[in-house]
Write an enzyme that holds these catalytic residues in place. Sequence first.
Site, PDB file in Angstrom:
ATOM      1  NE  ARG A   1      25.018  27.792  65.926  1.00 47.77           N
ATOM      2  CZ  ARG A   1      24.518  26.811  65.162  1.00 47.77           C
ATOM      3  NH1 ARG A   1      23.311  26.916  64.683  1.00 47.77           N
ATOM      4  NH2 ARG A   1      25.223  25.724  64.912  1.00 47.77           N
ATOM      5  CB  THR A   2      30.828  31.577  66.835  1.00 45.55           C
ATOM      6  OG1 THR A   2      29.940  30.859  67.683  1.00 45.55           O
ATOM      7  CG2 THR A   2      31.612  32.578  67.645  1.00 45.55           C
TER       8      THR A   2
ATOM      9  NE  ARG B   1      33.921  28.081  68.171  1.00 43.78           N
ATOM     10  CZ  ARG B   1      32.623  27.829  68.047  1.00 43.78           C
ATOM     11  NH1 ARG B   1      32.205  26.829  67.282  1.00 43.78           N
ATOM     12  NH2 ARG B   1      31.737  28.568  68.669  1.00 43.78           N
TER      13      ARG B   1
ATOM     14  CG  HIS C   1      31.002  30.266  73.139  1.00 42.07           C
ATOM     15  ND1 HIS C   1      31.339  31.422  72.453  1.00 42.07           N
ATOM     16  CD2 HIS C   1      30.318  29.497  72.259  1.00 42.07           C
ATOM     17  CE1 HIS C   1      30.872  31.334  71.212  1.00 42.07           C
ATOM     18  NE2 HIS C   1      30.257  30.179  71.077  1.00 42.07           N
TER      19      HIS C   1
ATOM     20  CE  LYS D   1      52.305  24.632  54.446  1.00 44.51           C
ATOM     21  NZ  LYS D   1      52.740  25.911  53.883  1.00 44.51           N
TER      22      LYS D   1
HETATM   23  N1   CP Z   1      26.647  28.428  69.462  1.00 50.17           N
HETATM   24  C1   CP Z   1      27.763  28.238  68.719  1.00 50.17           C
HETATM   25  O1   CP Z   1      28.868  28.498  69.168  1.00 50.17           O
HETATM   26  O2   CP Z   1      27.535  27.749  67.471  1.00 50.17           O
HETATM   27  P1   CP Z   1      28.675  27.474  66.369  1.00 50.17           P
HETATM   28  O3   CP Z   1      29.471  26.291  66.852  1.00 50.17           O
HETATM   29  O4   CP Z   1      27.922  27.187  65.095  1.00 50.17           O
HETATM   30  O5   CP Z   1      29.519  28.697  66.280  1.00 50.17           O
END
Ligand code: CP
Length: 316
Positions: A65-66, A115, A143, A93
């Site tokens: 999603r993100t 992320r 998040h 590396k």
């Molecule tokens: N909700 C969410 O962060 O989903 P993903 O891990 O698929 O990005």
Amino acid sequence: MNADETAPNLSGRNIISINDLTIDEISLILETSRSFLEVSKREIKKIPTLRGKTVINLFYEPSTRTRTSFEIAGKRLSADVINISEKSSAAVKGETLSDTSKTINAMDADALIIRHPLSGSPYIVAKNINCPVINAGDGCHEHPTQALLDLFTIKQRLGLLRGLKAAIVGDILHSRVARSNILAFTKMGIDVTVVAPQTLIPKDVQKLGVKVTTDFDAVIGGIDIIYMLRIQLERMSRAYFPSVREYCRYFGLNLNRLKKAKEDALVMHPGPINRGIEIENDVADLAQSTIVEQVTSGVAVRMAILYLVLSGETVE
Ligand code: CP
């Protein structure tokens, strides 16, 4: 001080924690997202706003999603979007995150979205790069864009935020979504109860202004937003409950339990969902479930964030 100096302005800002944002700034993001939701409904889903800007998606953890919604958001705004995964980067590396950040900085990126499994990693990146850093999920920390898209989804469905009651249910201890949502929901006037086995409740979580219970059935009747969380087995170093079956019995959302809730209570989940564990198959697909709508909101909210953070810089 003139009126413009008091207006919310996110230009050039990092968005690493919900604590970085005031109520007015969150309201601005939600209001701007409404316009971008409309852009996504058009036949031609592209506007030239960020033409000439370079947005880097640096993802060291899996994401559907993100990562995808940030990429779509950037492309719908006409930015050039570059995706870097851990496996495709020089991290394999032995390059450190600081050095990767300095390398990206040397290429004059306009925004970096990260992320990473390590809590606090966006702060390391922000120290080594001149452009805004947006946290797309760091370890068990935060998040923030998930929390913002959740607020947007609630507002779209229910028309307001202040005065609503939410239960955030499940693995609170390991959940960055829980932390960001607790901060965002309480900031916007939503009353929050966290529901979890005692072992999955973080120490001192009450200090964030939430109520705490281990008894889902005792609270579900008064709740407007039932926010279910995934059990994060990948972050668990030991067993936190006797069995998945027992967890489902006390903390899973099934049709029987949902009957005790208000008829129009929203069922939310950040995804990915584990059908049959925290949420029963039939419940995930009910009309009162917003799980798919949250994904749609994600594109609009991330467009709004990129627009607000990168606006103010003119393209020559
Ligand atoms: N909700 C969410 O962060 O989903 P993903 O891990 O698929 O990005």
